[in-house]
Design an enzyme around this catalytic site. Structure first.
Site, PDB file in Angstrom:
ATOM      1  N   PRO A   2      23.962 -47.552-120.099  1.00  0.00           N
ATOM      2  CA  PRO A   2      23.385 -48.900-120.163  1.00  0.00           C
ATOM      3  C   PRO A   2      21.859 -48.852-120.091  1.00  0.00           C
ATOM      4  CG  PRO A   2      24.508 -48.545-118.055  1.00  0.00           C
ATOM      5  CD  PRO A   2      24.770 -47.348-118.894  1.00  0.00           C
ATOM      6  N   GLU A   3      21.198 -49.577-120.975  1.00  0.00           N
ATOM      7  CA  GLU A   3      19.744 -49.699-120.924  1.00  0.00           C
ATOM      8  C   GLU A   3      19.392 -51.067-120.342  1.00  0.00           C
ATOM      9  OE1 GLU A   3      17.134 -48.077-123.641  1.00  0.00           O
ATOM     10  OE2 GLU A   3      18.574 -46.793-124.668  1.00  0.00           O
TER      11      GLU A   3
END
Ligand SMILES: [Zn+2]
Length: 272
Positions: A2-3
């Site tokens: 996840p960014e």
């Protein structure tokens, strides 16, 4: 992994279901995450009412009067709001229960994530205190980035991916923002003019905002959904498109390695 846009989307999806709710029980099945889950987590949270779920960089901060749980999803972590009492599957490491009906569950197969506990100001925690500004705030602008790049001989892509310079610009969004700004990823950071930094900071804000907006359609995945929430697919202009035509000029997108990360760029649109 996840960014920042995914983490912000998770925060927006989960916050309405935990804020104002009182924690009745905390169940920790696995303490060996990236850092051990402290035994102070359970007594700290239990009986407390969650005041706010906020975010700093890619950390989620579950705050209550007595302290703050600092959560990072690592490579493979996910959070979901579920009915309390739902059986735990493999890799469901932590449940935070809100009465008999609801719970927040942390699932993390690779265990690179963390859940820590602090009774101090969470922003002063060792993991957070040296982070650069949030990219979507006014603190991150052209003059700030220009000043931070003075005296830096590394590439501009490496600079914008440094969380001490600015948080949350991961490999995908760095490539995309440099393309939008027309800046070659290998350009030396201190050679970039203020005007080009203006284009670059605007591009970083634009690609992250667009990704967060795209994530809005996935908000319901975090509550009572079957299976684990996935990360939304994005409209990528250069990332992962080596050999394919540039969407702006038709030339082939090229790939190179910068700091051991794959970088994608258009040799025509992105000037050295
Ligand atoms: Zn091009």
């Amino acid at each position: 992994m996840p960014e920042l846009p995914e983490v912000e989307t998770i925060r927006r999806g989960i916050a309405p279901h935990v804020e104002g709710k009182r924690v009745s029980q905390v169940i920790v099945r696995q303490r060996q995450l990236r850092w051990p889950v402290p035994v102070s987590l359970e007594p700290g949270l239990t009986g407390s009412t969650i005041t706010r779920l906020s975010r700093r960089g890619k950390y989620l901060l579950l705050g209550c009067k007595s302290g703050t749980a600092i959560i990072h999803l690592g490579m493979s972590g996910s959070l979901q709001v579920l009915s309390a009492g739902q059986d735990a599957a493999r890799h469901d490491h932590i449940d935070i229960l809100f009465g008999k009906r609801r719970m927040l569950r942390l699932h993390d197969p690779r265990r690179f994530g963390c859940m820590l506990w602090t009774e101090q100001d969470p922003l002063a925690h060792a993991l957070l205190r040296d982070l650069g500004p949030e990219p979507l705030t006014m603190d991150f602008d052209a003059s700030y980035l220009h000043q931070r790049c003075q005296g830096s001989k590394r590439s501009i892509k490496t600079a914008i991916m440094d969380s001490h310079v600015v948080v949350g610009v991961g490999n995908i969004y760095a490539s995309e923002a440099l393309f939008v700004a027309g800046v070659h990823p290998l350009l030396t950071a201190n050679k970039i003019s203020l005007i080009r930094h203006k284009r670059l900071t605007a591009a970083i804000k634009q690609v992250l905002s667009a990704a967060i907006a795209a994530g809005g359609t996935t908000l319901r995945d975090f509550v009572d959904s079957d299976g684990k929430p996935g990360y939304f697919s994005q409209q990528l202009k250069v990332y992962g498109r080596a050999g394919e035509p540039c969407l702006a000029c038709g030339q082939q997108i090229e790939q190179c390695s910068i700091g051991q990360r794959s970088s994608f760029f258009c040799p025509h649109c992105q000037k050295q």
